[in-house]
Design an enzyme around this catalytic site. Structure first.
Site, PDB file in Angstrom:
ATOM      1  CG  HIS A 245     -22.896  37.536 -35.103  1.00  0.00           C
ATOM      2  ND1 HIS A 245     -22.178  38.691 -35.337  1.00  0.00           N
ATOM      3  CD2 HIS A 245     -23.942  37.579 -35.973  1.00  0.00           C
ATOM      4  CE1 HIS A 245     -22.754  39.390 -36.300  1.00  0.00           C
ATOM      5  NE2 HIS A 245     -23.833  38.742 -36.686  1.00  0.00           N
ATOM      6  CE1 TYR A 280     -31.193  38.917 -34.845  1.00  0.00           C
ATOM      7  CE2 TYR A 280     -31.182  40.695 -36.456  1.00  0.00           C
ATOM      8  CZ  TYR A 280     -30.516  39.695 -35.767  1.00  0.00           C
ATOM      9  OH  TYR A 280     -29.186  39.471 -36.013  1.00  0.00           O
TER      10      TYR A 280
END
Length: 299
Positions: A245, A280
């Site tokens: 991940h 993000y």
């Protein structure tokens, strides 16, 4: 209704109507088992339809005292809410006791990421003289190039590769499909792997369409991908705790830092909500440090 028959009905609903993956179904059923355990500790004959909002609040307090994190508590409550929605749909309840229960407040944690130098070092550490070396290199390039979940990587199919159009079709959570662009380097390695490496595998029946195969000719497991990455991290002395991940986090972070549109990144990651993708948008920490050193009057 008793707990076993109700939970069994919920399992069928998750699989047949919600089209959830086996891993997701198992997670929901584990939540139900916790609730059943708690309910029966209150009263041995307690039925699922007799649970009240107060009971559920006490249940959340109970799992909190067990040491469960806020994120795990929120995920468990999500499972509980899905369970009672199912009961309402089946006319097993007249009202939903979980409707007004609020999730615990969570701090949004920035995901760990790898630098481009780290990724190059990890992939460069793969021993290409070993039989599985080229396969592993191809897998990690595809993982990073497309920002895939580990399950999406191991279930990637040849029939879903559209390399002439620079896309791959990904089947994500809930069997939702999305098209993801694939980079030139990953494409190049994939073509070589399929043409020159994979053709020599003794492929098991029913596994013919999977891109990445084990030595035994079957689809790889999630654990195998974790072990490959862990071994490479140890090999190059990387101190971060990383997983498959981490490559997905790095994919998204590098795109955002490079100026990619947030909606486009959302589509490529397969996020339902853009708020999930917004995590993000954090700036590169090294860039911030250098900016402060360069421009702050007290630096």
């Amino acid at each position: 209704m008793d707990w076993p028959s109700t939970i069994n009905g919920f399992r069928s609903y998750l699989k047949l109507e919600k089209f959830l993956s086996p891993n997701s179904v198992d997670a929901y059923l584990q939540d139900m088992n916790k609730l059943q355990q708690f309910a029966l500790s209150l009263q041995p004959e307690r039925k699922p339809e007799t649970i009240t909002s107060q009971d559920l609040k006490a249940f959340i307090q109970w799992i909190n005292e067990l040491g469960m994190t806020s994120a795990s508590q929120a995920r468990t409550l999500s499972g509980i809410k899905a369970f009672y929605k199912f009961m309402l749909m089946e006319n097993l309840l007249s009202h939903n006791p979980a409707e007004l229960i609020e999730s615990p407040r969570m701090q949004r944690k920035l995901p760990d990421t790898l630098s481009i130098v780290d990724i190059d070092a990890l992939i460069g550490a793969i021993d290409l003289s070993k039989p599985d070396g080229f396969r592993n290199k191809t897998m990690l390039e595809v993982l990073y190039s497309c920002g895939l979940r580990v399950t999406e990587l191991i279930t990637l199919k040849i029939s879903n590769l559209y390399l002439e159009d620079d896309f791959v079709k990904i089947v994500g959570k809930g069997n939702k499909e999305r098209l993801v662009p694939i980079g030139e380097q990953a494409q190049k390695l994939l073509k070589i792997y399929l043409r020159e490496i994979r053709v020599h595998f003794n492929i098991k029946k029913g596994q013919e369409d999977f891109v990445f195969l084990s030595k035994r000719g079957a689809a790889l497991s999630r654990v195998m991908i974790f072990m490959i990455i862990k071994d490479l991290a140890e090999k190059i002395g990387l101190k971060k705790s990383i997983s498959p991940h981490t490559f997905r986090h790095s994919f998204a972070t590098h795109l955002i830092e490079g100026g990619a549109d947030l909606r486009a990144v959302q589509e490529m990651l397969g996020h339902e909500s853009i708020t999930t993708t917004e995590i993000y948008t954090h700036l590169d920490r090294e860039y911030l440090r250098e900016t402060i050193i360069q421009y702050h009057p007290r630096s």
